[in-house]
Design an enzyme around this catalytic site. Structure first.
Site, PDB file in Angstrom:
ATOM      1  N   HIS A   1      27.206  30.551  52.876  1.00 41.95           N
ATOM      2  CA  HIS A   1      27.585  29.259  52.297  1.00 41.95           C
ATOM      3  C   HIS A   1      26.841  28.084  52.932  1.00 41.95           C
ATOM      4  O   HIS A   1      27.289  26.948  52.818  1.00 41.95           O
ATOM      5  CB  HIS A   1      29.107  29.064  52.393  1.00 41.95           C
ATOM      6  CG  HIS A   1      29.874  30.056  51.566  1.00 41.95           C
ATOM      7  ND1 HIS A   1      31.214  30.296  51.713  1.00 41.95           N
ATOM      8  CD2 HIS A   1      29.466  30.869  50.546  1.00 41.95           C
ATOM      9  CE1 HIS A   1      31.612  31.218  50.837  1.00 41.95           C
ATOM     10  NE2 HIS A   1      30.561  31.590  50.132  1.00 41.95           N
TER      11      HIS A   1
ATOM     12  N   ARG B   1      32.737  16.904  59.547  1.00 45.05           N
ATOM     13  CA  ARG B   1      32.714  18.313  59.985  1.00 45.05           C
ATOM     14  C   ARG B   1      31.669  18.501  61.096  1.00 45.05           C
ATOM     15  O   ARG B   1      31.885  19.184  62.062  1.00 45.05           O
ATOM     16  CB  ARG B   1      32.364  19.249  58.814  1.00 45.05           C
ATOM     17  CG  ARG B   1      33.179  19.123  57.558  1.00 45.05           C
ATOM     18  CD  ARG B   1      34.449  19.957  57.613  1.00 45.05           C
ATOM     19  NE  ARG B   1      35.465  19.403  58.475  1.00 45.05           N
ATOM     20  CZ  ARG B   1      36.207  18.314  58.171  1.00 45.05           C
ATOM     21  NH1 ARG B   1      36.049  17.661  57.055  1.00 45.05           N
ATOM     22  NH2 ARG B   1      37.119  17.884  59.018  1.00 45.05           N
TER      23      ARG B   1
HETATM   24  P1  OAD Z   1      40.334  30.695  54.205  1.00 42.15           P
HETATM   25  O1  OAD Z   1      40.885  29.424  54.749  1.00 42.15           O
HETATM   26  O2  OAD Z   1      40.455  30.939  52.755  1.00 42.15           O
HETATM   27  O3  OAD Z   1      41.009  31.926  54.946  1.00 42.15           O
HETATM   28  C1  OAD Z   1      41.133  31.935  56.350  1.00 42.15           C
HETATM   29  C2  OAD Z   1      41.674  33.268  56.777  1.00 42.15           C
HETATM   30  O4  OAD Z   1      41.730  33.257  58.203  1.00 42.15           O
HETATM   31  C3  OAD Z   1      43.104  33.562  56.284  1.00 42.15           C
HETATM   32  O5  OAD Z   1      43.153  34.897  55.786  1.00 42.15           O
HETATM   33  C4  OAD Z   1      43.958  33.402  57.535  1.00 42.15           C
HETATM   34  O6  OAD Z   1      45.089  34.290  57.555  1.00 42.15           O
HETATM   35  C5  OAD Z   1      42.968  33.785  58.625  1.00 42.15           C
HETATM   36  N1  OAD Z   1      43.255  33.210  59.953  1.00 42.15           N
HETATM   37  C6  OAD Z   1      43.887  32.075  60.283  1.00 42.15           C
HETATM   38  N2  OAD Z   1      43.883  31.901  61.616  1.00 42.15           N
HETATM   39  C7  OAD Z   1      43.233  32.953  62.144  1.00 42.15           C
HETATM   40  C8  OAD Z   1      42.871  33.355  63.475  1.00 42.15           C
HETATM   41  N3  OAD Z   1      43.197  32.632  64.545  1.00 42.15           N
HETATM   42  N4  OAD Z   1      42.180  34.498  63.627  1.00 42.15           N
HETATM   43  C9  OAD Z   1      41.824  35.263  62.540  1.00 42.15           C
HETATM   44  N5  OAD Z   1      42.136  34.936  61.282  1.00 42.15           N
HETATM   45  C10 OAD Z   1      42.825  33.798  61.082  1.00 42.15           C
HETATM   46  O7  OAD Z   1      38.806  30.769  54.692  1.00 42.15           O
HETATM   47  P2  OAD Z   1      37.615  31.654  54.110  1.00 42.15           P
HETATM   48  O8  OAD Z   1      38.085  32.990  53.656  1.00 42.15           O
HETATM   49  O9  OAD Z   1      36.528  31.596  55.112  1.00 42.15           O
HETATM   50  O10 OAD Z   1      33.617  27.701  51.059  1.00 42.15           O
HETATM   51  O11 OAD Z   1      37.194  30.796  52.851  1.00 42.15           O
HETATM   52  C11 OAD Z   1      36.077  31.176  52.097  1.00 42.15           C
HETATM   53  C12 OAD Z   1      35.371  29.973  51.580  1.00 42.15           C
HETATM   54  O12 OAD Z   1      36.290  29.118  50.914  1.00 42.15           O
HETATM   55  C13 OAD Z   1      34.773  29.081  52.651  1.00 42.15           C
HETATM   56  O13 OAD Z   1      33.507  29.514  53.065  1.00 42.15           O
HETATM   57  C14 OAD Z   1      34.711  27.738  52.003  1.00 42.15           C
HETATM   58  C15 OAD Z   1      36.065  27.743  51.353  1.00 42.15           C
HETATM   59  O14 OAD Z   1      36.250  26.922  50.266  1.00 42.15           O
HETATM   60  C16 OAD Z   1      33.048  26.525  50.765  1.00 42.15           C
HETATM   61  O15 OAD Z   1      33.437  25.463  51.190  1.00 42.15           O
HETATM   62  C17 OAD Z   1      31.879  26.619  49.860  1.00 42.15           C
END
Ligand code: OAD
Length: 243
Positions: free
Chosen positions: A117, A69
């Protein structure tokens, strides 16, 4: 001296804009999200590489995952969404509460950033001591600090406490305006921050997909990618600039 006072007064008069960001804000920079169809958790078992149990079972695998990463982070740049969020500091008291471990908000110029995080560019002792910068370099398996303490990525893993959640919660309670950009809102306690908003506070959600919680009615939903979505939000926000 006068300048400092002026800046403080101006900051005090600006509205507080709190922005919760997730992996989607960095997607257009080339970093994969976690839960989309091409997401990182399709290729890697989250509990193997991003949990405290996984670390205890196989630290070398976890270290290699975060080394990858970090190497990738060195090759990407902030996108329009990061840049516009930084530019909004001119007119708002902006606080970025990010679930992301990348440094793209910093590199875009945002100055108030809470990494819920953790941060990829840092490592620390397994006892919590000695948080230090590693930049985009590799952590070696079994590497120790000068006191012999084993070093680990400075990441909050599943199964661990989120030390900054109370600070984030306070910020959200104080927010005059709130936004969520690019988060599925399925990971807690971060997703629960939405519930700390004061009633009636103007709020925005920018995400091309569906999110994991039912949003209160004060949310304006912008179903777009982060770059164009944040630009659009900036147009709405012009109504809240204190002149
Ligand atoms: P997710 O992968 O769960 O969600 C990503 C979000 O971004 C989704 O709602 C997509 O629809 C949206 N998305 C995709 N492409 C996009 C774009 N170009 N512009 C805007 N939005 C877009 O990621 P997180 O919600 O960040 O934790 O996940 C939360 C946590 O789960 C992370 O911090 C990580 C993960 O496991 C750890 O690793 C501890």
């Amino acid at each position: 001296m006068e300048c400092l006072c002026e800046k403080a007064e101006r900051t005090a008069s600006k509205k507080k804009l709190v922005v919760l960001t997730g992996a989607g804000v960095s997607a257009e920079s080339g970093l994969r999200t976690f839960r989309d169809s091409d997401g990182l958790w399709e290729e890697h078992d989250v509990m193997e590489v991003a949990s405290i149990e996984g670390w205890r079972r196989n630290p070398d695998l976890v270290i290699e995952f975060y080394n990858q990463r970090r190497r990738q982070l060195a090759t990407v740049s902030p996108n329009r969404a990061h840049v516009v969020l930084a530019e909004l500091e001119k007119d708002f008291d902006v606080w970025i509460v990010t679930q992301n471990v990348d440094d793209l908000h910093e590199r875009a110029g945002s100055t108030n950033i809470l990494h819920l995080h953790g941060q990829l560019t840092k490592i620390r002792g397994v006892d919590g001591s000695n948080v230090t910068d590693i930049g985009y370099g590799d952590l070696k398996p079994g590497q120790t600090d000068e006191n012999g303490v084993t070093l680990r990525p400075h990441i909050v893993w599943f199964g661990e406490d989120v030390p900054l959640i109370e600070t984030a919660d306070r910020l959200v309670r104080e927010a005059d305006i709130f936004a969520v950009v690019g988060s599925s809102l399925v990971v807690y306690p971060a997703a629960g921050l939405v519930g700390s908003l004061r009633p009636g506070v103007p709020a925005f959600l920018i995400d091309p997909g569906e999110v994991g919680i039912r949003l209160p009615s004060n949310f304006t939903v912008i179903r777009e990618k982060a770059g164009s979505g944040v630009e659009k939000m900036r147009e709405y926000l012009s109504a809240y600039v204190v002149r």
